[in-house]
Design a protein around this motif. Sequence first.
Motif, PDB file in Angstrom:
ATOM      1  N   GLU A 259      33.590   5.719  41.785  1.00  9.67           N
ATOM      2  CA  GLU A 259      34.120   6.252  40.538  1.00  9.67           C
ATOM      3  C   GLU A 259      33.355   7.474  40.061  1.00  9.67           C
ATOM      4  O   GLU A 259      33.926   8.423  39.560  1.00  9.67           O
ATOM      5  N   LYS A 260      32.049   7.431  40.229  1.00 10.66           N
ATOM      6  CA  LYS A 260      31.218   8.543  39.779  1.00 10.66           C
ATOM      7  C   LYS A 260      29.886   8.509  40.517  1.00 10.66           C
ATOM      8  O   LYS A 260      29.573   7.565  41.253  1.00 10.66           O
ATOM      9  N   TYR A 261      29.108   9.547  40.300  1.00  8.84           N
ATOM     10  CA  TYR A 261      27.784   9.605  40.898  1.00  8.84           C
ATOM     11  C   TYR A 261      26.784   8.922  39.965  1.00  8.84           C
ATOM     12  O   TYR A 261      26.759   9.181  38.763  1.00  8.84           O
ATOM     13  N   ASP A 317      24.639  15.031  37.311  1.00  7.67           N
ATOM     14  CA  ASP A 317      25.596  15.572  36.340  1.00  7.67           C
ATOM     15  C   ASP A 317      26.471  16.660  36.967  1.00  7.67           C
ATOM     16  O   ASP A 317      27.690  16.709  36.732  1.00  7.67           O
ATOM     17  N   MET A 318      25.855  17.528  37.762  1.00  7.98           N
ATOM     18  CA  MET A 318      26.610  18.613  38.396  1.00  7.98           C
ATOM     19  C   MET A 318      27.650  18.051  39.375  1.00  7.98           C
ATOM     20  O   MET A 318      28.797  18.512  39.411  1.00  7.98           O
ATOM     21  N   MET A 319      27.261  17.056  40.142  1.00  6.62           N
ATOM     22  CA  MET A 319      28.181  16.475  41.114  1.00  6.62           C
ATOM     23  C   MET A 319      29.324  15.741  40.420  1.00  6.62           C
ATOM     24  O   MET A 319      30.465  15.737  40.905  1.00  6.62           O
ATOM     25  N   ASN A 320      29.040  15.140  39.283  1.00  3.64           N
ATOM     26  CA  ASN A 320      30.107  14.482  38.521  1.00  3.64           C
ATOM     27  C   ASN A 320      31.085  15.495  37.945  1.00  3.64           C
ATOM     28  O   ASN A 320      32.269  15.185  37.745  1.00  3.64           O
ATOM     29  N   LYS A 339      38.524  12.569  43.519  1.00  4.07           N
ATOM     30  CA  LYS A 339      37.088  12.357  43.513  1.00  4.07           C
ATOM     31  C   LYS A 339      36.565  11.750  44.814  1.00  4.07           C
ATOM     32  O   LYS A 339      35.460  12.072  45.261  1.00  4.07           O
ATOM     33  N   VAL A 340      37.381  10.883  45.401  1.00  3.49           N
ATOM     34  CA  VAL A 340      36.938  10.238  46.632  1.00  3.49           C
ATOM     35  C   VAL A 340      36.784  11.267  47.751  1.00  3.49           C
ATOM     36  O   VAL A 340      35.795  11.269  48.487  1.00  3.49           O
ATOM     37  N   LEU A 341      37.774  12.162  47.877  1.00  2.98           N
ATOM     38  CA  LEU A 341      37.709  13.192  48.910  1.00  2.98           C
ATOM     39  C   LEU A 341      36.647  14.239  48.582  1.00  2.98           C
ATOM     40  O   LEU A 341      35.842  14.631  49.447  1.00  2.98           O
TER      41      LEU A 341
END
Length: 571
Positions: A259-261, A317-320, A339-341
């Motif tokens: 879902e998120k980093y 934060d940047m990756m999210n 987001k998954v890809l």
Amino acid sequence: MSGRQIKQPDGFSPKDKDINEDYYLDDIDEAGKEAYLDDEVKEEDPDYFLDDDEDKRPDFSELTEEGTARNIFEEEDPQTRNRKVKRKIKSRNKRKKGKDSGEIKTGGLKRIWIFSGSAAAALLLAYVGVSLFFTSHFSPNTKINGRDFSGRTTADVEAFLKGKVKDYELTVLEKDNKSDSIKGSDISLVYKESDAVEKELKKQNGFLWPAALFSENASEVNIEVSYNQSALESKIQDLQAVASEQTASESARPEFNGEKYVIKPEVIGTAVDMDVLNKKVSQYIAEFKPKLDMEKEKCYVLPKYTSESEEVQKACDMMNNYIKASITYTMTEPAVVDKVLISTWISADDNMNVTFNENAVRAWLTDFGDKYDTVGITRTITTPTGKTAEVSGGTYGWSIDEDTEFTALTDSIKSGETVSKEPAYYQTAAEHSATDWGNTYAEVDLTAQHMWYIVDGAVSMESDVITGVPIPEKETPQGVYDILEIQRDKTLIGETDPATGEPEYKTPVTFWMRITWTGVGFHNADWQPAFGGTLYQNPDIGSHGCVNMPYDTAEALFNSITVGTPVIMHY
């Protein structure tokens, strides 16, 4: 004294004698008077016994000390005498009471001052004595190297430290519940005399010992010892943590959980930081500490970043922000970049620099194009006669412009955009379907040597044709193409003959409808004896690859077909 006892009224208190006149109203007998006069008359002012009338005052100038006074009283009538005696007694009692009270008050205060002064002197002497004691002894609540030395001398401290050196042993606690020990005797540990304890004593002020009762004074005396350095280094190398195989630590880092980093915690390995370990072992021995916990003292090589590191949180934060994007391509089967890809295209390096893998994006677009591009793929077609044929090759169909789409896609991802769209194309087709040419197209059956022009799914016109001789140099290519140009009165020029240096042919035609840029197209062929059948197989009749048509059907097609109309040629 002798005489009659004076009777007190009911409820009368002795302290009321001076103010209760009734007390003195009873007759005073002779014995009482004589006793009173014997003791008191000499002390009093003789005038006190006289009436206010000066003429009645007796002359005391020649009276004897005692007898004359009696004569005075004897000459008085009993009533007068009794009144005077009463007044005398009353006045005397008041004076005596005042005198006694003053004596008691003055004496009591004097005794209090004497007692207070003595007590203060005793306290002062005691305070000075205790203060002098603490000039050579440690103050209350004094701890040195973890042990209480309140009221003890420097000799006591040094004796304790020497004893610790003699029996000293350092236990080294390692990972996985392992431990080793280093004994003082193993490294020839010896106590070295110094003035460190004496200096610690001089730091205190003996006269401030009361303040020490309410606060703890803990200090660490750095005692000097000597030992065999080589022996210590050898013992350190023999520790299980050092001698066994070691694993490196891993830094905390961003990790995608679907879902998120989130931050994946660091992992402390078993690799030993020898500089820290050597320093800590020497420090613990110098301070006579019994246990060294290698993990707590950070004797293992620590990861560069921990879960609390600001760099890790910023990278997370940047990756999210990247994975906020969602791009949906509206194909026959929608292709979604979510987001998954996207999470497979971004990463953080060992310095927590976030990297966007552009090569991975291009690779995905190549696969995307291979899936949805239709140029040259094999399709299935059903002719108006009901024949089913497969056709492959050609130049017509969908072709994604991957370079243009790469820029658009990466911009959308970096801005966190959510969008539905079609990709950028080099070229398009009539529709997204297995037969992407739609329902208006020209079809040539190379086996049947026949063509149809289908408009909106119905045959608009048809004609027998002659196609290229079935040899590689002249064969009409199969595949899906489209009309590239339409031109009237066109001269067709063949390739140059190396032997003559001239074109193989120069043939004028009235109706020209180009199918390929290599020279294949529909045109009228007035010179042909007939059309259809197997005539195309005759080298003298078959074309150089074009679709030859009768004049009238060529004209009909010329007047109805448009540039971009699909052309399907198959066997």
